[in-house]
Design a protein around this motif. Structure first.
Motif, PDB file in Angstrom:
ATOM      1  N   UNK A   4       0.821  -1.218   0.000  1.00  0.00           N
ATOM      2  CA  UNK A   4       0.000   0.000   0.000  1.00  0.00           C
ATOM      3  C   UNK A   4       0.858   1.273   0.000  1.00  0.00           C
ATOM      4  N   UNK A   5       2.119   1.149  -0.438  1.00  0.00           N
ATOM      5  CA  UNK A   5       3.000   2.325  -0.479  1.00  0.00           C
ATOM      6  C   UNK A   5       2.439   3.360  -1.440  1.00  0.00           C
ATOM      7  N   UNK A   6       2.565   4.630  -1.034  1.00  0.00           N
ATOM      8  CA  UNK A   6       2.107   5.743  -1.868  1.00  0.00           C
ATOM      9  C   UNK A   6       3.310   6.354  -2.580  1.00  0.00           C
ATOM     10  N   UNK A   7       3.108   6.782  -3.849  1.00  0.00           N
ATOM     11  CA  UNK A   7       4.200   7.421  -4.600  1.00  0.00           C
ATOM     12  C   UNK A   7       4.191   8.919  -4.277  1.00  0.00           C
ATOM     13  N   UNK A   8       5.175   9.341  -3.474  1.00  0.00           N
ATOM     14  CA  UNK A   8       5.229  10.723  -2.958  1.00  0.00           C
ATOM     15  C   UNK A   8       6.364  11.484  -3.637  1.00  0.00           C
ATOM     16  N   UNK A   9       6.096  12.736  -3.983  1.00  0.00           N
ATOM     17  CA  UNK A   9       7.163  13.627  -4.458  1.00  0.00           C
ATOM     18  C   UNK A   9       7.277  14.777  -3.465  1.00  0.00           C
ATOM     19  N   UNK A  21      11.062  13.334   4.193  1.00  0.00           N
ATOM     20  CA  UNK A  21      11.718  12.183   3.556  1.00  0.00           C
ATOM     21  C   UNK A  21      12.029  11.116   4.619  1.00  0.00           C
ATOM     22  N   UNK A  22      12.555  11.573   5.751  1.00  0.00           N
ATOM     23  CA  UNK A  22      12.880  10.632   6.844  1.00  0.00           C
ATOM     24  C   UNK A  22      11.614   9.942   7.336  1.00  0.00           C
ATOM     25  N   UNK A  23      10.537  10.720   7.525  1.00  0.00           N
ATOM     26  CA  UNK A  23       9.301  10.148   8.068  1.00  0.00           C
ATOM     27  C   UNK A  23       8.670   9.128   7.123  1.00  0.00           C
ATOM     28  N   UNK A  24       8.719   9.426   5.820  1.00  0.00           N
ATOM     29  CA  UNK A  24       7.885   8.658   4.885  1.00  0.00           C
ATOM     30  C   UNK A  24       8.625   7.554   4.145  1.00  0.00           C
ATOM     31  N   UNK A  25       9.972   7.641   4.053  1.00  0.00           N
ATOM     32  CA  UNK A  25      10.608   6.732   3.097  1.00  0.00           C
ATOM     33  C   UNK A  25      10.611   5.264   3.509  1.00  0.00           C
ATOM     34  N   UNK A  29       7.090   5.184  -1.398  1.00  0.00           N
ATOM     35  CA  UNK A  29       8.041   5.395  -2.488  1.00  0.00           C
ATOM     36  C   UNK A  29       8.238   6.917  -2.615  1.00  0.00           C
ATOM     37  N   UNK A  30       9.360   7.416  -2.077  1.00  0.00           N
ATOM     38  CA  UNK A  30       9.555   8.865  -1.958  1.00  0.00           C
ATOM     39  C   UNK A  30      10.615   9.352  -2.945  1.00  0.00           C
ATOM     40  N   UNK A  31      10.270  10.382  -3.712  1.00  0.00           N
ATOM     41  CA  UNK A  31      11.244  11.052  -4.580  1.00  0.00           C
ATOM     42  C   UNK A  31      11.317  12.516  -4.163  1.00  0.00           C
ATOM     43  N   UNK A  32      12.444  13.150  -4.481  1.00  0.00           N
ATOM     44  CA  UNK A  32      12.647  14.549  -4.080  1.00  0.00           C
ATOM     45  C   UNK A  32      12.992  15.378  -5.302  1.00  0.00           C
ATOM     46  N   UNK A  33      12.407  16.574  -5.362  1.00  0.00           N
ATOM     47  CA  UNK A  33      12.766  17.550  -6.417  1.00  0.00           C
ATOM     48  C   UNK A  33      13.210  18.827  -5.728  1.00  0.00           C
ATOM     49  N   UNK A  34      14.236  19.463  -6.247  1.00  0.00           N
ATOM     50  CA  UNK A  34      14.654  20.763  -5.709  1.00  0.00           C
ATOM     51  C   UNK A  34      15.264  21.584  -6.843  1.00  0.00           C
ATOM     52  N   UNK A  35      15.570  22.825  -6.519  1.00  0.00           N
ATOM     53  CA  UNK A  35      16.132  23.720  -7.533  1.00  0.00           C
ATOM     54  C   UNK A  35      17.272  24.502  -6.894  1.00  0.00           C
ATOM     55  N   UNK A  36      18.381  24.625  -7.621  1.00  0.00           N
ATOM     56  CA  UNK A  36      19.487  25.442  -7.122  1.00  0.00           C
ATOM     57  C   UNK A  36      19.044  26.905  -7.183  1.00  0.00           C
ATOM     58  N   UNK A  37      19.079  27.566  -6.029  1.00  0.00           N
ATOM     59  CA  UNK A  37      18.509  28.920  -5.975  1.00  0.00           C
ATOM     60  C   UNK A  37      19.394  29.947  -6.665  1.00  0.00           C
ATOM     61  N   UNK A  38      20.655  29.604  -6.913  1.00  0.00           N
ATOM     62  CA  UNK A  38      21.548  30.549  -7.604  1.00  0.00           C
ATOM     63  C   UNK A  38      21.466  30.342  -9.112  1.00  0.00           C
TER      64      UNK A  38
END
Ligand SMILES: NC(=O)c1ccc[n+]([C@@H]2O[C@H](COP(=O)([O-])OP(=O)(O)OC[C@H]3O[C@@H](n4cnc5c(N)ncnc54)[C@H](O)[C@@H]3O)[C@@H](O)[C@H]2O)c1
Length: 313
Positions: A4-9, A21-25, A29-38
């Motif tokens: 019953x894992x949920x696909x989380x971004x 990420x720590x709580x859910x992984x 199924x946890x993926x992470x997106x980020x952006x370099x602020x510079x």
């Protein structure tokens, strides 16, 4: 991974992104997106990262919500749930809940988690608490299921706009309480300011279309007490530094820039979001931020007005 894992971004890999990420992984199924602020470079295009994801957690400040929600709305499945924890107004003076309402509308599940849930405590396995605020009960139930078995405990609330205003505005009062503590004005005054701030919060939440009692939930009072008393709160530190005239340390720490409360005050005034002059403690905070040296006189005047002897008839 459980069946019953949920696909989380998770959007944003800062303090809260990492805590989620720590709580859910372990269970999802946890993926992470980020952006370099510079450079503006994204870890991968947001649209590709979002493909097939059932839950998208916005663990970043309010300002990018408009752009990111606009990009996500056309590419997410209709049953995908978008969730934010941001406690600031954007540059146009909108709450993240107003931004989500615009982009995701009444047919999609979207929600906010607001309450005492400091990232470093969640990371350390300590409990956190939040209201899962949403227009649709299905969104709150999905979030409770997602976080079941983790250290983050959720209550559901249907007053999503009230919760957003309560969570955002409580950061306005925290520097004032930090300032009073910085000047060692006493535990009694802190208790009084927390009670006054909560009462005023209820009035503003109602004026903005929410329910007054939302101010007394985890999203308002619960989070206010945690932020106003936590040794690690930079909102509290900011008030203490301003009150004690420690401007060098303030500039060095960048706390004035990071404070969502200070930004909220500026946005409320710039966009005349409500008649803030009618709310005496809010007005006192404005005065304090404009000129920290006026704090004691402002507090004295507030108490004199608040406890003025009744005039006999
Ligand atoms: N830290 C906490 O304990 C805590 C608790 C509850 C809620 N919040 C709220 O969560 C939000 C994020 O806080 P945080 O402490 O994780 O911040 P943070 O500074 O640690 O992390 C912010 C993340 O957002 C990303 N980001 C910033 N601007 C961006 C943009 N324009 N486009 C894309 N990504 C961008 C950054 O790269 C970073 O990964 C804030 O609104 C805060 O009020 C924080």
């Amino acid at each position: 991974m459980p069946d019953n894992a949920t696909r989380v971004l998770i959007l944003g890999h800062g303090a809260m992104g990492r805590a989620f990420e720590t709580l859910l992984s372990a269970r999802h199924d946890v993926a992470v997106w980020d952006r370099d602020l510079v450079t503006g470079v994204e870890t991968q295009p947001l649209e590709a990262a979002a493909r097939g994801r059932e839950v998208v957690m916005f663990a970043l400040p309010s300002n990018p919500h408009d752009e990111l929600a606009a990009r996500l709305a056309p590419c997410l499945a209709t049953n995908a749930l978008c969730v934010s924890i941001a406690k600031g107004l954007d540059a146009r003076g909108r709450t993240p809940a107003q931004v989500f309402a615009q982009h995701f509308g009444p047919r999609r599940d979207w929600a906010f988690l607001y309450g005492p849930m400091l990232a470093r405590e969640l990371q350390a396995g300590r409990p956190g608490f939040a209201m899962a605020a949403s227009l649709r009960p299905s969104a709150g139930a999905r979030l409770q299921a997602l976080f079941a078995g983790t250290a983050l405990h959720l209550d559901c609330l249907d007053d999503v706009h009230g919760a957003a205003w309560a969570a955002i505005l409580k950061n306005v009062y925290v520097p004032l309480i930090g300032a009073a503590d910085g000047l060692a004005l006493g535990d009694n005054l802190r208790g009084f300011l927390v009670a006054e701030a909560t009462r005023e919060l209820a009035g503003i939440v109602e004026a903005m279309g929410g329910r007054a009692d939302t101010a007394y939930t985890l999203a308002g009072l619960g989070d206010l007490v945690t932020t106003a008393t936590s040794a690690s709160s930079h909102h509290r530190r900011l008030g203490a530094d301003l009150a004690t005239g420690d401007a060098t340390q303030l500039a060095a720490s960048g706390a004035n820039i990071r404070s969502e409360g200070v930004h909220t005050v500026a946005m409320v005034r710039a966009h005349a979001l409500f008649a803030w002059e009618r709310f005496a403690l809010f007005a006192l905070v404005c005065d304090f931020l404009d000129d920290p040296a006026r704090l004691q006189a402002g507090l004295d005047a507030y108490l004199a007005r608040r406890f003025a002897a009744p005039t006999g008839r």
